[in-house]
Design a protein around this motif. Structure first.
Motif, PDB file in Angstrom:
ATOM      1  N   ILE A 122       0.870  -1.177   0.000  1.00  0.00           N
ATOM      2  CA  ILE A 122       0.000   0.000   0.000  1.00  0.00           C
ATOM      3  C   ILE A 122       0.903   1.221   0.000  1.00  0.00           C
ATOM      4  N   THR A 123       0.559   2.190  -0.809  1.00  0.00           N
ATOM      5  CA  THR A 123       1.372   3.389  -0.953  1.00  0.00           C
ATOM      6  C   THR A 123       0.499   4.611  -0.728  1.00  0.00           C
ATOM      7  N   PHE A 124       1.007   5.528   0.073  1.00  0.00           N
ATOM      8  CA  PHE A 124       0.311   6.781   0.336  1.00  0.00           C
ATOM      9  C   PHE A 124       1.132   7.933  -0.230  1.00  0.00           C
ATOM     10  N   ASN A 125       0.511   8.752  -1.024  1.00  0.00           N
ATOM     11  CA  ASN A 125       1.131   9.992  -1.463  1.00  0.00           C
ATOM     12  C   ASN A 125       1.204  10.896  -0.240  1.00  0.00           C
ATOM     13  N   PRO A 126       2.284  11.636  -0.042  1.00  0.00           N
ATOM     14  CA  PRO A 126       2.386  12.502   1.140  1.00  0.00           C
ATOM     15  C   PRO A 126       1.191  13.446   1.318  1.00  0.00           C
ATOM     16  N   ARG A 127       0.555  13.836   0.231  1.00  0.00           N
ATOM     17  CA  ARG A 127      -0.597  14.743   0.340  1.00  0.00           C
ATOM     18  C   ARG A 127      -1.790  14.105   1.037  1.00  0.00           C
ATOM     19  N   VAL A 128      -1.779  12.765   1.153  1.00  0.00           N
ATOM     20  CA  VAL A 128      -2.882  12.077   1.801  1.00  0.00           C
ATOM     21  C   VAL A 128      -2.958  12.448   3.289  1.00  0.00           C
ATOM     22  N   MET A 129      -1.871  12.940   3.846  1.00  0.00           N
ATOM     23  CA  MET A 129      -1.839  13.289   5.265  1.00  0.00           C
ATOM     24  C   MET A 129      -2.714  14.511   5.583  1.00  0.00           C
ATOM     25  N   ARG A 130      -3.218  15.155   4.545  1.00  0.00           N
ATOM     26  CA  ARG A 130      -4.140  16.280   4.757  1.00  0.00           C
ATOM     27  C   ARG A 130      -5.551  15.790   5.087  1.00  0.00           C
ATOM     28  N   MET A 131      -5.791  14.505   4.862  1.00  0.00           N
ATOM     29  CA  MET A 131      -7.119  13.943   5.114  1.00  0.00           C
ATOM     30  C   MET A 131      -7.267  13.621   6.595  1.00  0.00           C
ATOM     31  N   ASP A 132      -8.516  13.645   7.076  1.00  0.00           N
ATOM     32  CA  ASP A 132      -8.742  13.220   8.461  1.00  0.00           C
ATOM     33  C   ASP A 132      -8.665  11.693   8.516  1.00  0.00           C
ATOM     34  N   SER A 133      -8.498  11.134   9.699  1.00  0.00           N
ATOM     35  CA  SER A 133      -8.243   9.704   9.847  1.00  0.00           C
ATOM     36  C   SER A 133      -9.394   8.841   9.329  1.00  0.00           C
ATOM     37  N   GLN A 134     -10.628   9.254   9.517  1.00  0.00           N
ATOM     38  CA  GLN A 134     -11.781   8.490   9.039  1.00  0.00           C
ATOM     39  C   GLN A 134     -11.789   8.417   7.509  1.00  0.00           C
ATOM     40  N   ALA A 135     -11.583   9.552   6.872  1.00  0.00           N
ATOM     41  CA  ALA A 135     -11.559   9.582   5.409  1.00  0.00           C
ATOM     42  C   ALA A 135     -10.396   8.745   4.880  1.00  0.00           C
ATOM     43  N   LEU A 136      -9.242   8.842   5.538  1.00  0.00           N
ATOM     44  CA  LEU A 136      -8.083   8.052   5.115  1.00  0.00           C
ATOM     45  C   LEU A 136      -8.373   6.564   5.238  1.00  0.00           C
ATOM     46  N   ALA A 137      -9.009   6.153   6.329  1.00  0.00           N
ATOM     47  CA  ALA A 137      -9.370   4.744   6.515  1.00  0.00           C
ATOM     48  C   ALA A 137     -10.325   4.275   5.420  1.00  0.00           C
ATOM     49  N   GLU A 138     -11.326   5.074   5.104  1.00  0.00           N
ATOM     50  CA  GLU A 138     -12.292   4.712   4.064  1.00  0.00           C
ATOM     51  C   GLU A 138     -11.635   4.619   2.698  1.00  0.00           C
ATOM     52  N   GLU A 139     -10.786   5.564   2.378  1.00  0.00           N
ATOM     53  CA  GLU A 139     -10.112   5.570   1.079  1.00  0.00           C
ATOM     54  C   GLU A 139      -9.119   4.408   0.965  1.00  0.00           C
ATOM     55  N   THR A 140      -8.474   4.075   2.079  1.00  0.00           N
ATOM     56  CA  THR A 140      -7.558   2.933   2.078  1.00  0.00           C
ATOM     57  C   THR A 140      -8.333   1.645   1.817  1.00  0.00           C
ATOM     58  N   GLY A 141      -9.460   1.490   2.493  1.00  0.00           N
ATOM     59  CA  GLY A 141     -10.313   0.318   2.258  1.00  0.00           C
ATOM     60  C   GLY A 141     -10.789   0.245   0.820  1.00  0.00           C
ATOM     61  N   ALA A 142     -11.153   1.382   0.252  1.00  0.00           N
ATOM     62  CA  ALA A 142     -11.618   1.415  -1.141  1.00  0.00           C
ATOM     63  C   ALA A 142     -10.506   1.010  -2.101  1.00  0.00           C
ATOM     64  N   ALA A 143      -9.288   1.471  -1.861  1.00  0.00           N
ATOM     65  CA  ALA A 143      -8.159   1.108  -2.731  1.00  0.00           C
ATOM     66  C   ALA A 143      -7.896  -0.391  -2.672  1.00  0.00           C
ATOM     67  N   VAL A 144      -7.964  -0.962  -1.481  1.00  0.00           N
ATOM     68  CA  VAL A 144      -7.736  -2.400  -1.322  1.00  0.00           C
ATOM     69  C   VAL A 144      -8.830  -3.195  -2.026  1.00  0.00           C
ATOM     70  N   ARG A 145     -10.095  -2.815  -1.845  1.00  0.00           N
ATOM     71  CA  ARG A 145     -11.206  -3.505  -2.520  1.00  0.00           C
ATOM     72  C   ARG A 145     -11.045  -3.440  -4.035  1.00  0.00           C
ATOM     73  N   ARG A 146     -10.657  -2.288  -4.537  1.00  0.00           N
ATOM     74  CA  ARG A 146     -10.474  -2.149  -5.995  1.00  0.00           C
ATOM     75  C   ARG A 146      -9.335  -3.031  -6.483  1.00  0.00           C
ATOM     76  N   ALA A 147      -8.282  -3.140  -5.696  1.00  0.00           N
ATOM     77  CA  ALA A 147      -7.169  -4.018  -6.071  1.00  0.00           C
ATOM     78  C   ALA A 147      -7.625  -5.478  -6.077  1.00  0.00           C
ATOM     79  N   GLN A 148      -8.405  -5.866  -5.089  1.00  0.00           N
ATOM     80  CA  GLN A 148      -8.921  -7.237  -5.040  1.00  0.00           C
ATOM     81  C   GLN A 148      -9.846  -7.515  -6.225  1.00  0.00           C
ATOM     82  N   GLU A 149     -10.699  -6.570  -6.567  1.00  0.00           N
ATOM     83  CA  GLU A 149     -11.593  -6.732  -7.713  1.00  0.00           C
ATOM     84  C   GLU A 149     -10.794  -6.825  -9.009  1.00  0.00           C
ATOM     85  N   ASP A 150      -9.741  -6.032  -9.128  1.00  0.00           N
ATOM     86  CA  ASP A 150      -8.894  -6.070 -10.310  1.00  0.00           C
ATOM     87  C   ASP A 150      -8.205  -7.432 -10.425  1.00  0.00           C
TER      88      ASP A 150
END
Length: 128
Positions: free
Chosen positions: A43-71
């Motif tokens: 899993i890779t985070f662009n440094p700009r991701v640190m501007r997000m709040d923790s809840q949004a970051l958690a949701e976006e991380t989960g979405a990236a993982v689900r998309r990778a699994q679907e791919d």
């Protein structure tokens, strides 16, 4: 329905080992890579991701993982369908279960052909 031959099974088995799924979220700020079994590899985070709040970051991380699994699942279906010469089943069983099933089909086919060859040889002997 024809069964895949030994070479097709080997190509499929080799190809499955190489499959990775890739997914991203948050406009590409979060990227995930999974293996053929859908397990998270990277899993890779662009440094700009640190501007997000923790809840949004958690949701976006989960979405990236689900998309990778679907791919990865889509790529697996394409590989299996190509080897079978038709569409892969919608739900592929566990990787190990799937390969064991294919090997069992091939072994059953081989036994059937051996039995048929023996029967043909017996009938030819009976003709003499």
């Amino acid at each position: 329905m024809g069964y895949p031959d030994e070479a097709a099974l080997r190509r499929m088995e080799d190809g499955l080992g190489d499959i990775v799924g890739e997914g991203e979220a948050a406009d590409g700020l979060v990227r995930a890579v999974t293996d053929a079994a859908g397990r998270l590899v990277k899993i890779t985070f662009n440094p700009r991701v640190m501007r997000m709040d923790s809840q949004a970051l958690a949701e976006e991380t989960g979405a990236a993982v689900r998309r990778a699994q679907e791919d990865g699942q889509r790529r697996t279906h394409e590989l299996v369908g190509g080897a079978l010469g038709r569409s892969a089943p919608e739900h592929l069983p566990d990787h190990t279960e799937f390969w064991n099933g294919l090997r069992e089909m091939r072994e059953a086919f081989d036994r059937s052909m051996t039995d048929r060859e023996a029967e043909v040889a017996r009938r030819l002997r009976d003709l003499d």
